[in-house]
Design an enzyme around this catalytic site. Sequence first.
Site, mmCIF file in Angstrom:
data_model
loop_
_atom_site.group_PDB
_atom_site.id
_atom_site.type_symbol
_atom_site.label_atom_id
_atom_site.label_comp_id
_atom_site.label_asym_id
_atom_site.label_seq_id
_atom_site.Cartn_x
_atom_site.Cartn_y
_atom_site.Cartn_z
ATOM 1 N N ASP A 25 0.852 -1.192 0.000
ATOM 2 C CA ASP A 25 0.000 0.000 0.000
ATOM 3 C C ASP A 25 0.886 1.239 0.000
ATOM 4 O OD1 ASP A 25 -2.392 1.350 -0.103
ATOM 5 O OD2 ASP A 25 -2.693 1.350 2.075
ATOM 6 N N HIS B 203 -4.192 13.958 1.216
ATOM 7 C CA HIS B 203 -4.454 13.086 2.369
ATOM 8 C C HIS B 203 -3.257 13.096 3.321
ATOM 9 C CE1 HIS B 203 -5.645 9.507 4.666
ATOM 10 N NE2 HIS B 203 -4.436 9.037 4.446
ATOM 11 N N GLU C 211 -10.466 4.010 3.500
ATOM 12 C CA GLU C 211 -9.602 4.848 2.664
ATOM 13 C C GLU C 211 -9.976 4.580 1.218
ATOM 14 O OE1 GLU C 211 -5.509 4.098 3.840
ATOM 15 O OE2 GLU C 211 -5.693 5.580 5.457
ATOM 16 N N GLU D 228 -9.171 4.271 -2.376
ATOM 17 C CA GLU D 228 -7.932 4.023 -3.113
ATOM 18 C C GLU D 228 -8.217 3.340 -4.448
ATOM 19 O OE1 GLU D 228 -4.589 2.473 -0.989
ATOM 20 O OE2 GLU D 228 -5.346 3.142 0.973
ATOM 21 N N ASP E 199 -9.450 0.508 1.771
ATOM 22 C CA ASP E 199 -8.438 0.135 2.776
ATOM 23 C C ASP E 199 -8.990 0.459 4.160
ATOM 24 O OD1 ASP E 199 -6.177 -0.417 4.215
ATOM 25 O OD2 ASP E 199 -5.093 1.379 3.597
ATOM 26 N N ARG F 72 -8.251 3.664 13.168
ATOM 27 C CA ARG F 72 -7.379 4.804 13.446
ATOM 28 C C ARG F 72 -6.826 4.802 14.868
ATOM 29 N NH1 ARG F 72 -6.099 5.901 8.422
ATOM 30 N NH2 ARG F 72 -7.880 6.570 7.150
ATOM 31 N N GLN G 76 -4.120 2.267 14.908
ATOM 32 C CA GLN G 76 -3.023 2.808 14.093
ATOM 33 C C GLN G 76 -2.204 3.850 14.858
ATOM 34 O OE1 GLN G 76 -4.481 4.515 10.447
ATOM 35 N NE2 GLN G 76 -2.450 4.997 9.630
ATOM 36 N N LYS H 164 -4.559 -2.246 9.846
ATOM 37 C CA LYS H 164 -4.921 -2.342 8.428
ATOM 38 C C LYS H 164 -5.120 -3.779 7.965
ATOM 39 C CE LYS H 164 -3.740 2.029 7.188
ATOM 40 N NZ LYS H 164 -4.505 2.921 6.320
ATOM 41 N N THR I 265 -9.207 -5.782 3.601
ATOM 42 C CA THR I 265 -9.071 -4.847 2.481
ATOM 43 C C THR I 265 -10.026 -5.366 1.415
ATOM 44 O OG1 THR I 265 -6.720 -4.577 2.984
ATOM 45 C CG2 THR I 265 -7.458 -3.815 0.814
ATOM 46 N N GLU J 268 -10.296 12.563 7.730
ATOM 47 C CA GLU J 268 -10.193 13.924 7.191
ATOM 48 C C GLU J 268 -11.541 14.640 7.212
ATOM 49 O OE1 GLU J 268 -7.683 13.642 3.350
ATOM 50 O OE2 GLU J 268 -8.133 11.622 4.016
#
Length: 426
Positions: free
Chosen positions: A125, A132, A197, A199, A231, A235, A238, A251, A255, A372
Amino acid sequence: MTNARDLTHDPKLRSWVPSANQADCDFPIQNLPFGRFRPHGSADALRIGVAIGDQVLELKATGLVDTDDMNALMARTPAERQALRAAISAGLAEGSAEQAAWSALLRPQSGVELAVPCRIGDYTDFYTGIHHATAVGLLFRPDQPLMPNYKWVPIGYHGRASSIGVSGQHFRRPQGQTKAPDASAPTVGPSKRLDYELELGFLIGRGNALGEPISIEEAEQHLFGVTLLSDWSARDIQAWEYQPLGPFLSKSFATTLSPWIVTMEALAPFRAKFTRGAGEPQPLPYLDSAANRESGALDITLEVWLQTSAMREAGQPAVRLTRGNSTQAAYWTAAQLVAHHTVNGCNLQPGDLFGSGTLSGAKPEEAGSLLELTKGGKEPIELPGGERRTFLEDGDTLTLRGYCERDGAVRIGLGEVSATVDPSPR
Ligand code: MN
């Protein structure tokens, strides 16, 4: 070159499959993406299919290929891939002599199980979304949002291939270690800050031998095609685990990919210039070529949609959270990722997957993650039914969509990738 236009892109081309000719169709005859399928509820081996309109064409039964091994198909040379694309296009075109025979090889997409489109050996990844990276960096490091290496090195980490699933899946909210900033010790439990996410997934076609880097000039020939990639990211897990070696269990629990690989050939009409603004560092020579500057980027519109369980129960459709564009979001092109990944001699294999990184646009409303959109969970978003979200809740179904539109070309789509959050195991 895989990004040259040919007869298969002719906007006047129409298919004898009626649904392929509808204006808003993701899979017109100009697209022809590959996937793997079997009849719903069967235990059959997976077969290679080509999406056309709302149907799937069983490829091996046409006689054009002698395999149902997608990875073997992906390992073919660009010339072989182009010849196959031309033959599929000719067979599905209006007036084709194959219509009678191939009609029997079509099934409605709604009647088949679509699988992860190939065997994915390794998954990397990347982090090409500069808006971002900046927005997330601002949350964690206000004084230095972008690390000094960001504009020189295509940043990435090695992901987990075993937990990659396909659109339609349910996955469980992960548990893990988290530590509140004011707590003296971490605790273990279900993630409270589960995010997505937005992607793109780049799938590798031909590989390279160990010790033999792929040059930027050759990189496009090793790219097979593109999917949507969701993804899932915890958080809170993480934030506690990511230093010093990057994301790990935050993560690797899931996926999700869209089921259809849109080939680089199909994307030829939707390429864009790769540019760097004034004052930005130019790529080092191994990441720079005339072709990459001229057309290295992809022009794909990307959308995020959410349907909560309450919305589903009330019969309310999903609501669009964001819409953005891949060209403006990505700081590096797919060819640059291939050249960078192999510059040290690392070997790639057919079916390896690269995530683009979160493709957030420059505007706040184009953000590709809830982290975000909600400013780190501080500003909840309001949904039409009055619900609010900072992060994903159990029962939420999150969907990504992607499509390409240009004057002089027929619109093509990547389809969608959708998945639903189930509660943590007890
Ligand atoms: Mn990611």
